[in-house]
Design an enzyme around this catalytic site. Structure first.
Site, PDB file in Angstrom:
ATOM      1  N   GLY A  43      25.841 -61.924 -30.969  1.00 35.12           N
ATOM      2  CA  GLY A  43      26.335 -60.646 -30.317  1.00 35.12           C
ATOM      3  C   GLY A  43      26.729 -59.735 -31.246  1.00 35.12           C
ATOM      4  O   GLY A  43      25.867 -59.158 -31.747  1.00 35.12           O
ATOM      5  N   SER A 110      23.190 -64.519 -36.439  1.00 36.08           N
ATOM      6  CA  SER A 110      22.842 -63.344 -36.165  1.00 36.08           C
ATOM      7  C   SER A 110      24.691 -62.800 -36.429  1.00 36.08           C
ATOM      8  O   SER A 110      24.802 -62.951 -37.433  1.00 36.08           O
ATOM      9  CB  SER A 110      22.534 -63.421 -34.702  1.00 36.08           C
ATOM     10  OG  SER A 110      22.283 -62.007 -34.201  1.00 36.08           O
ATOM     11  N   TRP A 111      25.109 -62.411 -35.408  1.00 38.79           N
ATOM     12  CA  TRP A 111      26.489 -61.691 -35.570  1.00 38.79           C
ATOM     13  C   TRP A 111      27.337 -62.972 -36.004  1.00 38.79           C
ATOM     14  O   TRP A 111      28.259 -62.732 -36.631  1.00 38.79           O
ATOM     15  CB  TRP A 111      26.979 -61.145 -34.417  1.00 38.79           C
ATOM     16  CG  TRP A 111      28.366 -61.215 -34.255  1.00 38.79           C
ATOM     17  CD1 TRP A 111      29.212 -61.838 -33.323  1.00 38.79           C
ATOM     18  CD2 TRP A 111      29.487 -60.345 -35.010  1.00 38.79           C
ATOM     19  NE1 TRP A 111      30.624 -61.807 -33.600  1.00 38.79           N
ATOM     20  CE2 TRP A 111      30.793 -60.715 -34.781  1.00 38.79           C
ATOM     21  CE3 TRP A 111      29.237 -59.327 -35.807  1.00 38.79           C
ATOM     22  CZ2 TRP A 111      31.948 -60.217 -35.085  1.00 38.79           C
ATOM     23  CZ3 TRP A 111      30.112 -58.733 -36.604  1.00 38.79           C
ATOM     24  CH2 TRP A 111      31.481 -59.181 -36.356  1.00 38.79           C
ATOM     25  N   ASP A 265      11.659 -61.822 -37.863  1.00 35.93           N
ATOM     26  CA  ASP A 265      13.064 -61.324 -37.001  1.00 35.93           C
ATOM     27  C   ASP A 265      12.951 -59.767 -37.048  1.00 35.93           C
ATOM     28  O   ASP A 265      13.419 -59.144 -37.881  1.00 35.93           O
ATOM     29  CB  ASP A 265      13.883 -61.992 -37.823  1.00 35.93           C
ATOM     30  CG  ASP A 265      15.537 -61.977 -37.239  1.00 35.93           C
ATOM     31  OD1 ASP A 265      15.444 -61.033 -36.423  1.00 35.93           O
ATOM     32  OD2 ASP A 265      16.455 -62.561 -37.431  1.00 35.93           O
ATOM     33  N   HIS A 293      13.818 -64.401 -34.374  1.00 38.07           N
ATOM     34  CA  HIS A 293      15.317 -64.218 -34.733  1.00 38.07           C
ATOM     35  C   HIS A 293      16.020 -65.324 -33.785  1.00 38.07           C
ATOM     36  O   HIS A 293      16.873 -65.837 -34.500  1.00 38.07           O
ATOM     37  CB  HIS A 293      16.077 -63.028 -33.978  1.00 38.07           C
ATOM     38  CG  HIS A 293      17.527 -62.820 -34.190  1.00 38.07           C
ATOM     39  ND1 HIS A 293      18.187 -62.546 -35.524  1.00 38.07           N
ATOM     40  CD2 HIS A 293      18.430 -62.951 -33.325  1.00 38.07           C
ATOM     41  CE1 HIS A 293      19.191 -62.566 -35.207  1.00 38.07           C
ATOM     42  NE2 HIS A 293      19.589 -62.487 -34.043  1.00 38.07           N
TER      43      HIS A 293
END
Length: 313
Positions: A43, A110-111, A265, A293
């Site tokens: 996120g 990711s985040w 990605d 991703h």
């Protein structure tokens, strides 16, 4: 290619009062007392899912998963008050103490990779290993690529739907323009903008489209937390100096690590993972050809499972 471990239910769960009015939902799965690990979701604002438990061998891991402030089953929902990178880093430490372990493996994509790096650079002595995927370090150039120019050239049709809620005169700074709506008083406008923001990501993070993922991102409650919290973090640059996480990668020396990156990605282009690899060369680097991703794309998932298995001991 490896697939996820079988479905598993948590053996413990609850809410932890982390202060500032926030109650963070947590759960533990696997085998109590086995190798400790913490899973950091994406996120920010994405929340955990049952499939995230399945990235770890349940016979060899005791893994804690939690919904970060304001999302998933944590409360209050979509709240931006006292919700920063450093609040989350402190929450991870509170959860480690609650679990009663001195060190644990930190897994983030990711985040989640951003948060894992921030935590590990501040609390290196608490990290036994790092498993990172789809590297994002919240630099302005990375945010601009995905929300201003770059990915828009690859997905012009989807980009049109993303910019639709924003007047043409305000599209020179999409993140700022979205913030105005996402923090405004008009609930209907907030929901519409949140869905457009969330669906843009849901439709572009896999190499090939996934209708189920897109549908999840289009749900009102999920989209509102996802868009509001993500935008809030991006407007503030994660409350870090631009480039800080790569600049300070030397603090990770001595921590075993694996970096897994999809070649194609679009959300987090490979140049960021490569920059981290150059700054932290003792971590194993795996560039996955033919992948985007998402963690559950075949080559990426295989590499992640090999990493958690390899560190299980």
């Amino acid at each position: 290619m490896r697939t996820l471990y079988p479905q598993i239910e948590p053996f413990a769960s609850g809410h932890l009062d982390v202060g500032d009015g926030h109650q963070v939902y947590w759960e533990r799965s696997g085998t109590r007392g086995a190798k400790p690990a913490v899973f950091l979701h994406g996120g920010p604002g994405g929340g955990i899912s049952p499939d995230h438990r399945r990235l770890f061998d349940p016979a060899r891991y005791d893994v804690l998963l939690f919904d970060q402030r304001g999302c998933g089953r944590s409360t209050p929902h979509a709240d931006l008050n006292a919700n920063t990178t450093w609040h989350l880093v402190a929450d991870i430490e509170r959860l480690r103490v609650m679990m009663g372990v001195e060190q644990w493996q930190v897994f983030g994509g990711s985040w989640g990779s951003t948060l894992a790096l921030a935590y590990a650079q501040r609390h290196a002595e608490r990290v036994s290993e790092l498993v990172l995927r789809g590297i994002f370090t919240i630099r302005k150039s990375e945010i601009d690529w995905y929300y201003q120019h770059g990915a828009s050239r690859i997905y012009p049709d989807k980009w049109e739907r993303f910019v639709a809620p924003i007047p043409e005169s305000e599209r020179g700074n999409m993140v700022a323009a979205y913030r105005t709506i996402l923090t405004g008083e008009d609930r209907a406008a907030r929901i519409a903008a949140a869905r457009a923001w969330s669906v843009w990501e849901g439709e572009t993070i896999r190499l090939l489209p996934d209708p189920d993922l897109s549908a999840t991102h289009d749900e009102d409650d999920f989209a509102l937390a996802f868009a509001r919290i993500e935008n809030h973090y991006f407007v503030h640059g994660g409350w870090m100096e631009d480039g800080q996480l790569i600049r300070d990668a030397g603090k990770l020396n001595g921590i075993p690590g694996v970096i897994v990156q999809g070649r194609y990605d679009m959300a987090c282009p490979a140049e960021t993972a490569w920059a981290l690899h150059r700054a932290w060369p003792n971590a194993r680097f795996e560039m996955i050809e033919g992948a985007g991703h998402a963690y559950n794309e075949p080559g990426i998932l295989d590499a992640l499972l090999r990493a958690t298995d390899g560190f299980a001991g």
